[in-house]
Structures are given as structure tokens and as C-alpha cells.
Design a protein around this motif. Structure first.
Motif, PDB file in Angstrom:
ATOM      1  N   PHE A  71      -4.809   4.216 -10.824  1.00  0.00           N
ATOM      2  CA  PHE A  71      -4.065   3.175 -10.142  1.00  0.00           C
ATOM      3  C   PHE A  71      -4.570   2.645  -8.728  1.00  0.00           C
ATOM      4  O   PHE A  71      -4.555   1.732  -8.223  1.00  0.00           O
ATOM      5  CB  PHE A  71      -2.713   3.805 -10.110  1.00  0.00           C
ATOM      6  N   ALA A  72      -4.978   3.845  -7.863  1.00  0.00           N
ATOM      7  CA  ALA A  72      -5.785   3.777  -6.713  1.00  0.00           C
ATOM      8  C   ALA A  72      -7.041   2.869  -6.736  1.00  0.00           C
ATOM      9  O   ALA A  72      -7.278   2.065  -6.049  1.00  0.00           O
ATOM     10  CB  ALA A  72      -6.068   5.085  -6.188  1.00  0.00           C
ATOM     11  N   ILE A  73      -7.955   3.272  -7.937  1.00  0.00           N
ATOM     12  CA  ILE A  73      -8.884   2.330  -8.064  1.00  0.00           C
ATOM     13  C   ILE A  73      -8.777   0.876  -8.334  1.00  0.00           C
ATOM     14  O   ILE A  73      -9.369   0.073  -7.758  1.00  0.00           O
ATOM     15  CB  ILE A  73     -10.098   3.007  -9.094  1.00  0.00           C
ATOM     16  N   ALA A  74      -7.779   0.755  -9.098  1.00  0.00           N
ATOM     17  CA  ALA A  74      -7.312  -0.651  -9.558  1.00  0.00           C
ATOM     18  C   ALA A  74      -6.754  -1.314  -8.326  1.00  0.00           C
ATOM     19  O   ALA A  74      -6.975  -2.565  -8.069  1.00  0.00           O
ATOM     20  CB  ALA A  74      -6.317  -0.618 -10.585  1.00  0.00           C
ATOM     21  N   GLY A  75      -6.161  -0.599  -7.717  1.00  0.00           N
ATOM     22  CA  GLY A  75      -5.327  -1.325  -6.383  1.00  0.00           C
ATOM     23  C   GLY A  75      -6.384  -1.562  -5.294  1.00  0.00           C
ATOM     24  O   GLY A  75      -6.338  -2.724  -4.552  1.00  0.00           O
ATOM     25  N   SER A  76      -7.465  -0.585  -5.193  1.00  0.00           N
ATOM     26  CA  SER A  76      -8.394  -1.006  -4.385  1.00  0.00           C
ATOM     27  C   SER A  76      -9.352  -2.199  -4.707  1.00  0.00           C
ATOM     28  O   SER A  76      -9.831  -2.950  -3.710  1.00  0.00           O
ATOM     29  CB  SER A  76      -9.610   0.391  -4.310  1.00  0.00           C
ATOM     30  N   LEU A  77      -9.750  -2.353  -5.949  1.00  0.00           N
ATOM     31  CA  LEU A  77     -10.216  -3.433  -6.449  1.00  0.00           C
ATOM     32  C   LEU A  77      -9.419  -4.852  -6.199  1.00  0.00           C
ATOM     33  O   LEU A  77      -9.901  -5.853  -5.759  1.00  0.00           O
ATOM     34  CB  LEU A  77     -10.432  -3.567  -7.906  1.00  0.00           C
ATOM     35  N   TRP A  78      -8.052  -4.907  -6.433  1.00  0.00           N
ATOM     36  CA  TRP A  78      -7.448  -5.903  -6.172  1.00  0.00           C
ATOM     37  C   TRP A  78      -7.240  -6.267  -4.856  1.00  0.00           C
ATOM     38  O   TRP A  78      -7.334  -7.662  -4.468  1.00  0.00           O
ATOM     39  CB  TRP A  78      -5.801  -5.732  -6.783  1.00  0.00           C
ATOM     40  N   VAL A  79      -7.372  -5.357  -4.013  1.00  0.00           N
ATOM     41  CA  VAL A  79      -7.149  -5.729  -2.390  1.00  0.00           C
ATOM     42  C   VAL A  79      -8.416  -6.337  -2.147  1.00  0.00           C
ATOM     43  O   VAL A  79      -8.559  -7.228  -1.180  1.00  0.00           O
ATOM     44  CB  VAL A  79      -6.705  -4.489  -1.568  1.00  0.00           C
TER      45      VAL A  79
END
Length: 309
Positions: A71-79
Motif C-alpha cells: 500500500f505504501a509503494i502504491a501510494g508513493s506511485l500515485w502521489v
């Protein structure tokens, strides 16, 4: 060689030396309390470690704390994708999102500890407010850092699942905090740098072929990001297996009932609370073996996946 000598000496004295020393200590019964004479015990510490239920229980805790990594990796990519757009005030947005990374980790943990307070914390206040406005009335808010419950229902005393432990508790609170902390951190910067290196002509060619934004991201942008994603995944897993000490030490002291005690915290506990240096060194080397094996698997299968992409 004279220019390299200071670095080489420092590396040998402060890295190679302690590593080899810990390996030697793991083969002894070294106890700082000196209740027993120092003896060479061979692999006894490692055999005791295999049959130690606490080691496996705390290893499961460590793995549970890593559930937030995707979730942290996906959130970093989204941001990073949001910040890659050309909008007014972009520099200010990037600065604000990365600003928490400059804050002291202990300060952030103390802040989140207050947020999770079950009696007057803003998190439970927000949950109660939303529940009332949705018509659910009063709900029993989670106890967060005081609760042994978790989303997988992991048992407290042994490795297993029990229905009485399903819910939200200390482990989930630390996971949510970790996700929030990681989204705007270094992973976001890595993805942002990788996005700037995606050739514009490839995206333009995809648009000319009729690809929408999702298709262009899936077939053009994402394959170009695979090396960065591979690096982030490997480093996140290594950090996850090594981590958990600072958070547990500041926010929960490993509790409640050891549910937030990770392998790193177990090493600290045996070495500096029970003064069992030999056993703590054995745990350290067991953790090193696990990290090394997982990294090799990531390197083998991750690169293959990147090549297929």
C-alpha cells in the motif's frame, strides 16, 4: 591507497570487525551479568533459536508489520503521478508532501501515539463522528495501541489464528502510521525521478494509436518504471525485516503482550535488557540469513518479472 586508507580502516574497524565479532559471540554463552562462565557453545544458540516459540512469534509480528509495504509503494506511485503533472504551485506541493520526511521519527511517533489515544484521540473522535452521521449511533472504537487484536486474528501466545483476536489493534495502528509516513518519502522521489525519464515520444505514439490514459500507463509508463519498482520492493522488504524497533520502543515498548515486538526488538531485548549477548547475536545472524535468502529470491524472480514486463 593512501587516500582510500581512512575509509578502509573505518570500514574494517566499525563494520567488518563488529560483524565478525558478533558471529563469534553467537557461538558462545556470553552473558553480561556474568552469572555463568564464558564458554564456547558452538551452534547451541542456533538450535535453541529454532525451538524458541518466541522467535517464531516475533518473526510473524515482523511479517505482519510488512503488510503495509504494497500500500505504501502504491501510494508513493500515485502521489508521484499527481506531482508529475504541470500545475501551478507544483514545487510547493512537492515540498509539503516531502516535508514530514525531515521530521524526527520520534516526534512523529509521539504525535501518532496521541492521535491513537482511545479516550480523547482525534482518530477515535473521527470514527465516532462518522458513525453517528451515517446513522450507526455509538460504536465501540478500537483501543489501538492498547489492544492485541489484529485484522488477521493472529494469536497472542502462539503462531496461529483465533477468532477472538479479529479486530483493530496495536499492530494495525503501527501499520497505518507506517503507510502514511512512507507515501510521501523517498519512494515518491524515486518514482518522480523515474517518471521524468519516461520518453515523451512513447506516450505520444500510444496516444496516436488510440490508447487512453490507463492503457498508456499500463503498456508504456509501468514497464519503464519496473527497474525503480524492483529496487523499491527489495529495499522495502529489507527495511521491513530489519525494522520495527524504534516504533515499538517509543510507542508500545513491544506490547501489549508482545504483539508489536519484532525480531529487531527481540535482539535489543535479549542484548540490553536480559544481557544475553550470545543469544542476541545468534538472532541477528538468523535475521541476516532470512534477509539474504529473501533478497536472493527477489533478485531472481523480480528481474525475471521486470524482463517479462
Amino acid at each position: 591507497m593512501w587516500f582510500l586508507a581512512p575509509n578502509l580502516v573505518g570500514f574494517v574497524v566499525f563494520t567488518v570487525g563488529p560483524v565478525l565479532f558478533s558471529l563469534g559471540a553467537s557461538l558462545t554463552n556470553w552473558n553480561l551479568q556474568r552469572t555463568i562462565p564464558l564458554q564456547f557453545t558452538g551452534v547451541k544458540n542456533y538450535l535453541d533459536l529454532i525451538h524458541d516459540p518466541q522467535f517464531w512469534l516475533y518473526l510473524v509480528n515482523t511479517l505482519y508489520m510488512m503488510l503495509g509495504i504494497p500500500f505504501a509503494i502504491a501510494g508513493s506511485l500515485w502521489v508521484a503521478i499527481l506531482l508529475h503533472r504541470k500545475i501551478r504551485g507544483l514545487a510547493a506541493y512537492r515540498t509539503l508532501l516531502y516535508l514530514p520526511s525531515f521530521t524526527s521519527g520520534v516526534a512523529l511517533m509521539l504525535l501518532w501515539k496521541s492521535l491513537y489515544n482511545p479516550d480523547f484521540g482525534p482518530v477515535n473522535a473521527a470514527i465516532d463522528f462518522v458513525a453517528r452521521h451515517l446513522g450507526f449511533g455509538h460504536v465501540d472504537s478500537p483501543q489501538w495501541l492498547l489492544s492485541t487484536r489484529n485484522l488477521l486474528g493472529l494469536d497472542v501466545e502462539k503462531v496461529g489464528i483465533t477468532h477472538t483476536q479479529f479486530g483493530l489493534g496495536a499492530r494495525d495502528a503501527l501499520n497505518f502510521m507506517g503507510i502514511w509516513t512512507a507515501i510521501g518519502g523517498s519512494n515518491m522521489l524515486l518514482y518522480l525521478a523515474a517518471l521524468t525519464n519516461v520518453p515523451e515520444e512513447l506516450l505520444e505514439a500510444a496516444q496516436l494509436d488510440g490508447a487512453d490514459k490507463w492503457a498508456a500507463f499500463r503498456h508504456v509508463t509501468w514497464p519503464q518504471l519496473s527497474p525503480t519498482t524492483f529496487f523499491i520492493v527489495v529495499m522495502s522488504i529489507i527495511g521491513g525485516l530489519q525494522g520495527g524497533f524504534e516504533t515499538a520502543r517509543v510507542m508500545t515498548t513491544g506490547g501489549p503482550a508482545g504483539t508489536t515486538t519484532t525480531t529487531a526488538y527481540q535482539i535489543y531485548s535479549h542484548a540490553f535488557e536480559r544481557f544475553q549477548i550470545g543469544y542476541a547475536s545468534a538472532i541477528s545472524w538468523a535475521l541476516f540469513a532470512i534477509i539474504f535468502a529473501v533478497t536472493l529470491l527477489n533478485w531472481k524472480f523480480g528481474q525475471r518479472g521486470g524482463a517479462d514486463a
